[in-house]
Scaffold this active site. Sequence first.
Site, PDB file in Angstrom:
ATOM      1  N   CYS A   2       0.828  -1.201   0.000  1.00 40.50           N
ATOM      2  CA  CYS A   2       0.000   0.000   0.000  1.00 40.50           C
ATOM      3  C   CYS A   2       0.867   1.258   0.000  1.00 40.50           C
ATOM      4  O   CYS A   2       1.966   1.262   0.532  1.00 40.50           O
ATOM      5  CB  CYS A   2      -0.862   0.033   1.251  1.00 40.50           C
ATOM      6  SG  CYS A   2      -1.877  -1.417   1.445  1.00 40.50           S
ATOM      7  N   ARG A  29       4.760   0.909  -6.113  1.00 38.22           N
ATOM      8  CA  ARG A  29       4.800   0.014  -4.964  1.00 38.22           C
ATOM      9  C   ARG A  29       3.948  -1.233  -5.176  1.00 38.22           C
ATOM     10  O   ARG A  29       4.090  -2.221  -4.464  1.00 38.22           O
ATOM     11  CB  ARG A  29       4.301   0.750  -3.710  1.00 38.22           C
ATOM     12  CG  ARG A  29       5.231   1.850  -3.272  1.00 38.22           C
ATOM     13  CD  ARG A  29       4.592   2.711  -2.217  1.00 38.22           C
ATOM     14  NE  ARG A  29       4.430   2.038  -0.944  1.00 38.22           N
ATOM     15  CZ  ARG A  29       5.357   1.991   0.006  1.00 38.22           C
ATOM     16  NH1 ARG A  29       6.518   2.561  -0.192  1.00 38.22           N
ATOM     17  NH2 ARG A  29       5.132   1.378   1.144  1.00 38.22           N
ATOM     18  N   TRP A  75      -2.710  -2.602  -1.724  1.00 35.91           N
ATOM     19  CA  TRP A  75      -2.219  -3.904  -2.191  1.00 35.91           C
ATOM     20  C   TRP A  75      -2.826  -4.907  -1.225  1.00 35.91           C
ATOM     21  O   TRP A  75      -2.426  -4.973  -0.055  1.00 35.91           O
ATOM     22  CB  TRP A  75      -0.694  -3.907  -2.122  1.00 35.91           C
ATOM     23  CG  TRP A  75      -0.024  -5.110  -2.696  1.00 35.91           C
ATOM     24  CD1 TRP A  75       0.273  -5.347  -4.008  1.00 35.91           C
ATOM     25  CD2 TRP A  75       0.492  -6.242  -1.976  1.00 35.91           C
ATOM     26  NE1 TRP A  75       0.935  -6.543  -4.137  1.00 35.91           N
ATOM     27  CE2 TRP A  75       1.080  -7.120  -2.917  1.00 35.91           C
ATOM     28  CE3 TRP A  75       0.505  -6.608  -0.633  1.00 35.91           C
ATOM     29  CZ2 TRP A  75       1.674  -8.314  -2.559  1.00 35.91           C
ATOM     30  CZ3 TRP A  75       1.102  -7.816  -0.277  1.00 35.91           C
ATOM     31  CH2 TRP A  75       1.676  -8.655  -1.239  1.00 35.91           C
ATOM     32  N   ASN A 101      -1.135   1.601   5.831  1.00 33.63           N
ATOM     33  CA  ASN A 101      -0.232   0.666   5.162  1.00 33.63           C
ATOM     34  C   ASN A 101       0.308  -0.262   6.237  1.00 33.63           C
ATOM     35  O   ASN A 101       0.866   0.205   7.226  1.00 33.63           O
ATOM     36  CB  ASN A 101       0.919   1.428   4.497  1.00 33.63           C
ATOM     37  CG  ASN A 101       2.033   0.497   4.048  1.00 33.63           C
ATOM     38  OD1 ASN A 101       1.793  -0.676   3.769  1.00 33.63           O
ATOM     39  ND2 ASN A 101       3.248   1.006   3.980  1.00 33.63           N
ATOM     40  N   GLY A 102       0.132  -1.574   6.016  1.00 30.72           N
ATOM     41  CA  GLY A 102       0.633  -2.531   7.000  1.00 30.72           C
ATOM     42  C   GLY A 102      -0.407  -3.619   7.209  1.00 30.72           C
ATOM     43  O   GLY A 102      -1.406  -3.680   6.483  1.00 30.72           O
ATOM     44  N   GLU A 465      19.445 -14.968 -10.071  1.00 30.05           N
ATOM     45  CA  GLU A 465      18.863 -13.649 -10.318  1.00 30.05           C
ATOM     46  C   GLU A 465      18.251 -13.586 -11.732  1.00 30.05           C
ATOM     47  O   GLU A 465      17.177 -13.007 -11.922  1.00 30.05           O
ATOM     48  CB  GLU A 465      19.927 -12.569 -10.113  1.00 30.05           C
ATOM     49  CG  GLU A 465      19.488 -11.155 -10.396  1.00 30.05           C
ATOM     50  CD  GLU A 465      18.279 -10.674  -9.579  1.00 30.05           C
ATOM     51  OE1 GLU A 465      17.880 -11.346  -8.614  1.00 30.05           O
ATOM     52  OE2 GLU A 465      17.719  -9.624  -9.950  1.00 30.05           O
ATOM     53  N   LYS A 469      14.338 -12.695 -12.426  1.00 33.56           N
ATOM     54  CA  LYS A 469      13.888 -11.606 -13.312  1.00 33.56           C
ATOM     55  C   LYS A 469      12.888 -12.157 -14.314  1.00 33.56           C
ATOM     56  O   LYS A 469      11.881 -11.518 -14.602  1.00 33.56           O
ATOM     57  CB  LYS A 469      15.062 -10.962 -14.076  1.00 33.56           C
ATOM     58  CG  LYS A 469      15.945 -10.048 -13.295  1.00 33.56           C
ATOM     59  CD  LYS A 469      15.322  -8.747 -12.867  1.00 33.56           C
ATOM     60  CE  LYS A 469      14.655  -8.844 -11.550  1.00 33.56           C
ATOM     61  NZ  LYS A 469      15.381  -8.746 -10.329  1.00 33.56           N
ATOM     62  N   GLU A 472       9.428 -13.179 -12.472  1.00 32.45           N
ATOM     63  CA  GLU A 472       8.587 -12.153 -11.842  1.00 32.45           C
ATOM     64  C   GLU A 472       7.897 -11.243 -12.840  1.00 32.45           C
ATOM     65  O   GLU A 472       6.820 -10.731 -12.559  1.00 32.45           O
ATOM     66  CB  GLU A 472       9.336 -11.357 -10.766  1.00 32.45           C
ATOM     67  CG  GLU A 472      10.357 -10.374 -11.241  1.00 32.45           C
ATOM     68  CD  GLU A 472      11.024  -9.626 -10.082  1.00 32.45           C
ATOM     69  OE1 GLU A 472      10.375  -9.313  -9.089  1.00 32.45           O
ATOM     70  OE2 GLU A 472      12.234  -9.344 -10.208  1.00 32.45           O
ATOM     71  N   HIS A 488      21.331 -33.897 -10.483  1.00 30.85           N
ATOM     72  CA  HIS A 488      20.746 -34.457  -9.263  1.00 30.85           C
ATOM     73  C   HIS A 488      19.234 -34.293  -9.234  1.00 30.85           C
ATOM     74  O   HIS A 488      18.627 -34.288  -8.168  1.00 30.85           O
ATOM     75  CB  HIS A 488      21.396 -33.807  -8.029  1.00 30.85           C
ATOM     76  CG  HIS A 488      22.873 -34.063  -7.961  1.00 30.85           C
ATOM     77  ND1 HIS A 488      23.396 -35.300  -7.655  1.00 30.85           N
ATOM     78  CD2 HIS A 488      23.934 -33.263  -8.221  1.00 30.85           C
ATOM     79  CE1 HIS A 488      24.715 -35.241  -7.703  1.00 30.85           C
ATOM     80  NE2 HIS A 488      25.063 -34.017  -8.058  1.00 30.85           N
ATOM     81  N   LYS A 588       6.761  -3.267  -4.741  1.00 29.12           N
ATOM     82  CA  LYS A 588       8.147  -2.800  -4.692  1.00 29.12           C
ATOM     83  C   LYS A 588       8.711  -2.833  -3.269  1.00 29.12           C
ATOM     84  O   LYS A 588       9.874  -3.134  -3.069  1.00 29.12           O
ATOM     85  CB  LYS A 588       8.201  -1.368  -5.239  1.00 29.12           C
ATOM     86  CG  LYS A 588       9.599  -0.791  -5.342  1.00 29.12           C
ATOM     87  CD  LYS A 588      10.369  -1.477  -6.444  1.00 29.12           C
ATOM     88  CE  LYS A 588      11.813  -1.032  -6.520  1.00 29.12           C
ATOM     89  NZ  LYS A 588      12.599  -2.002  -7.310  1.00 29.12           N
TER      90      LYS A 588
HETATM   91  O1  M6R Z   1      13.801  -3.830  -0.774  1.00 27.96           O
HETATM   92  P1  M6R Z   1      14.483  -5.166  -0.689  1.00 27.96           P
HETATM   93  O2  M6R Z   1      15.764  -5.176  -1.440  1.00 27.96           O
HETATM   94  O3  M6R Z   1      14.657  -5.629   0.722  1.00 27.96           O
HETATM   95  O4  M6R Z   1      13.494  -6.151  -1.390  1.00 27.96           O
HETATM   96  C1  M6R Z   1      13.728  -7.524  -1.403  1.00 27.96           C
HETATM   97  C2  M6R Z   1      12.848  -8.222  -2.413  1.00 27.96           C
HETATM   98  O5  M6R Z   1      11.512  -8.018  -2.105  1.00 27.96           O
HETATM   99  C3  M6R Z   1      13.124  -7.723  -3.832  1.00 27.96           C
HETATM  100  O6  M6R Z   1      14.449  -7.876  -4.188  1.00 27.96           O
HETATM  101  C4  M6R Z   1      12.234  -8.488  -4.834  1.00 27.96           C
HETATM  102  O7  M6R Z   1      12.644  -9.818  -4.897  1.00 27.96           O
HETATM  103  C5  M6R Z   1      12.298  -7.805  -6.193  1.00 27.96           C
HETATM  104  N1  M6R Z   1      10.998  -7.727  -6.769  1.00 27.96           N
HETATM  105  C6  M6R Z   1      13.170  -8.507  -7.150  1.00 27.96           C
HETATM  106  O8  M6R Z   1      13.161  -7.940  -8.409  1.00 27.96           O
END
Ligand code: M6R
Length: 592
Positions: A2, A29, A75, A101-102, A465, A469, A472, A488, A588
């Site tokens: 949020c 966000r 959210w 928010n929370g 990573e 990418k 997501e 394995h 975010k």
């Molecule tokens: O703000 P942070 O770096 O702590 O966030 C961690 C993860 O939520 C963040 O890296 C998330 O995996 C991203 N969407 C990756 O692209």
Amino acid sequence: MCGIVGCILKENKDVAPILFNCISKLEYRGYDSVGMATFNGEINVKKAEGDIETVDSALNFRNMKGYFGIAHTRWASTGKPTDENAHPHLDETGTVAVVHNGTLENYSYIKEELIKEGHEFKSTTDTEVIPNLIKKYMDNGLDLENAVRKATEKLKGSYAIVVFAKDEPDKLVATRMNSPLIVSYGKEGYFVASDTPAVLEYARNVVRPKEGEIAILTKKGIEIHDANGKKVPWRSEYIDWTPEMAQKEGYDHFMIKEIIEQSTAVRNTLGQKANIKKVIEEIGDVKRICFVACGTSYHASISGKYLIESLAGIPIDVIIASEAKYTAKTWDEDTLVVFISQSGETYDSRMALKQARKTSKTLAIVNVAGSAMSEEAEFVIQTQAGPEIGVAATKTYVAQLTAIYLFAGLLAGDDDLINQLYKVPTYIDEVTSQREYIKELSSRYDFADDAFYLGRGFSYPIALEGALKLKEITYIHAEGYAAGELKHGPLALIDEKVPVFVIIPPGEDYDKTMTNLEEVKARDAIILSVGAEGDEKIAKNSRMVFEINPAVKDIIAPLVYIVPLQLISYYVTLDKGYNPDKPRNLAKVITV
Ligand code: M6R
């Protein structure tokens, strides 16, 4: 997560266009509903499920009347994304308005209590208990500030809230616990928001209330009160992130802009060398380092493990923040616990940080100045990526890596490694300059249901990573594997329909990775390798190759080889017709 905004103008003009602009800046966000409330003798509320543009064209937020108000992007966490569950929420009499928010862990008990007392609820959110509690306490004779204080004393979990009330108008009251909240001021008026990009256009002097403090905003100014209602002095910091930095500036998406900005992010973070050296000196001797992080930041931490273990010989653990409580039992005064987070607000990391502070030295590597983790850790290194708006972390990741590489190089006294870092921006620019070619390569992948990413040693976290990418933003199922693990289990899944991305830079793991590449080739997988320019062996064994020029060695590869993989994910997403900046279900900043 949020996003919340509140604004009270110095003059009696309508706040709605400004509030709308501010809340639109928090879209990054992640959200599913949007709403606003203003006050002009009565509380006006407009809210609905949907994206800001669509909801605005149906409801017209910008013609709401009144010189102060609150806005929210939701959210969904407690209760589905529906019009009714969208914020702001009012108490049952419609006289107290709240954005939140929370998540409240104990809301169902409070709700039950309130229902027993005869209160009625309209939504299935946790938030709706807050305006009802506040109203109840105001009816019992408390003023708004004290009613907010008393209400929040009952809440367990995380919250940043902004409140106003019909019975005590002309002020906004805000407070926070385990969720981010900033207060700021500019020429037009006073603001409160969950993050600085919301207000940068209007107010760049930012105050960060501590947990449990209450901020009171009127048209005359800001006051911050402590838990006992005592006025506390506040200090503001000037945010030098410009509003333009948080704009697309002609690019189609934030993600592509941020991928291209990676060379600058590395260059600027290299400017932190002297600070990092100082931090290392202040930390002093440690016997063990434990990295704690989530998502992409977790992958950056794994690179840190490989690097520091090989250069400095210090044993390193890397822990996913939400799993940290078990390892936390082994932390002691000889352990340095390092928290990596672009936002500096990630709930799981923050909880682990609270734990670590009791036993160990703590260091936070964060991108957002003044974020919760930068306030809470003993030592701080700030990466210099600038604001990252795309949900998929890109430039903050290479900035984290840069800080970690500097940290490791300085710790180990490895000048050669540090000198190599200064060439990385050029290497990154070389990759991004080939984005038309990468776009062409990517057009052959949108069919995939599954994909694998393989790497060894320094390239293993690149594989993790790269897969994150892809999954997501394209919603293709993707797995990153240590190349040697393939046989394995996952090898059973490889056939002629499965793309396999092999990260194979020159270095000591090259031959072994080539063996793994041949294993998947023998199963007819669609191999795209990322390797050094002119490597004929890779070209011969792969369906497609992206060549890195010049041929950086494995130790530097994480900073460079990730870039074509980010670009491939970006272009595949476009081919599939999705918005790379706002992947479904993701946010975010994860403050719950
Ligand atoms: O703000 P942070 O770096 O702590 O966030 C961690 C993860 O939520 C963040 O890296 C998330 O995996 C991203 N969407 C990756 O692209």
